[in-house]
Design an enzyme around this catalytic site. Structure first.
Site: not given
Length: 312
Positions: A177, A226, A296
């Site tokens: 990520r 998310s 995130e």
């Protein structure tokens, strides 16, 4: 006050062939349906228009690039400077042999579908990633055991001064990520590599991904995907659940009861509600586990004055 500071931002910007819109509402274009306006929103007509704009705009004007704002929280005070949104001129998808060319504005799901129709496997995970290829490159997006760095051959970018570059995966420094790309880079397109397979085989795997998403994620709610990255050796949703946050609310925002790593706008949430709820989740998780969750979801813009616990 100088004459420059008496001018509205839009009056200081170069002429374009696309659209420049002052005080442009952004909330309706985000998955959360919250947030303030862009000081100026720019929709380039094509790559040449974008290049000319970045080359000639005043150096002190900040630029923020957004896609379909699926994993993005725009704060209530809006976004200063120019927000660039890459639309249809940057959304081409072409599959040849074991490679797919995908514009930065192309939806991840559309890229996956094009690959399935052409009999190119290995990229079906993109059908489970909301957003665009540009956003996927910026955060090394992934799902169901795969991520962009696993399939990326190369990418084209333009920097904040209008210079074009072709970069390798190694130059992007991709990790979980995360991308090491400079903040002023605007992704233009990517070349991804797959494995030739029967279209029916690829389609079956995509159908399985969609069934799993529908069963486990609040995909029909106003959400941003998310919320937190998984810490090493842990699942964010499990830590959130163990901290007693399932269903937790703040204002119009709620932690999803279906999947605790999703925040939901129940209809009247503000960006401050959502961000404040996320920070409360982080606090509770740290208290119970000693683990600091990392966002995130990308948060951009300015909070309105007087919002406790939220800093620009």
């Amino acid at each position: 006050m100088s004459a420059r500071h008496n001018l509205r931002l839009i009056d200081r910007l170069p002429k374009v062939r696309g659209r420049l819109v002052p005080d442009a509402p952004l909330a309706a274009n985000t998955w959360f349906r919250v947030g303030g306006p862009a000081e100026v929103l720019f929709r380039p007509a094509d790559m040449a228009d974008l290049t000319e704009f970045l080359t000639t705009k005043p150096a002190d004007v900040p630029v923020t690039v957004i896609g379909v704002a699926s994993n993005l929280l725009v704060r209530d005070g809006g976004v200063p400077g120019v927000v660039i949104r890459l639309g249809r001129p940057f959304a081409d998808v072409a599959v040849k042999d074991d490679q797919v060319y995908a514009g930065a504005g192309a939806l991840d799901a559309n890229v996956a579908e094009s690959c399935a129709q052409a009999g190119l496997g290995g990229l079906e995970f993109l059908s489970g990633v909301p957003g665009t290829i540009g956003g996927a490159l910026r955060m090394n997006a992934g799902a169901y055991g795969a991520e962009i760095k696993d399939v990326l051959s190369g990418a084209a970018v333009i920097d904040g001064r209008g210079h074009h570059l072709v970069v390798t995966p190694a130059e992007l420094d991709l990790s979980y990520r995360h991308s090491g790309a400079p903040e002023d880079w605007v992704f233009l397109h990517a070349t991804l590599k797959g494995v030739p397979e029967a279209p029916s085989t690829v389609a079956a795997r995509m159908a399985d991904i969609q069934a799993k998403r529908q069963a486990s994620q609040p995909i029909r709610a106003r959400t941003g995907g998310s919320t937190f990255a998984n810490p090493p050796g842990h699942k964010a949703w499990a830590l959130i659940d163990q901290a007693g946050c399932r269903g937790l609310t703040r204002g119009g925002a709620q932690v999803s009861e279906l999947h605790t790593n999703f925040l939901i706008n129940r209809g009247d949430a503000t960006a401050a509600d959502l961000e404040g709820l996320g920070e409360e989740v982080r606090r509770r998780v740290f208290e119970t586990s000693g683990i600091a969750l990392e966002w995130e979801i990308k948060r951009i813009g300015r909070p309105l004055p007087g919002i406790a616990g939220i800093t620009p």
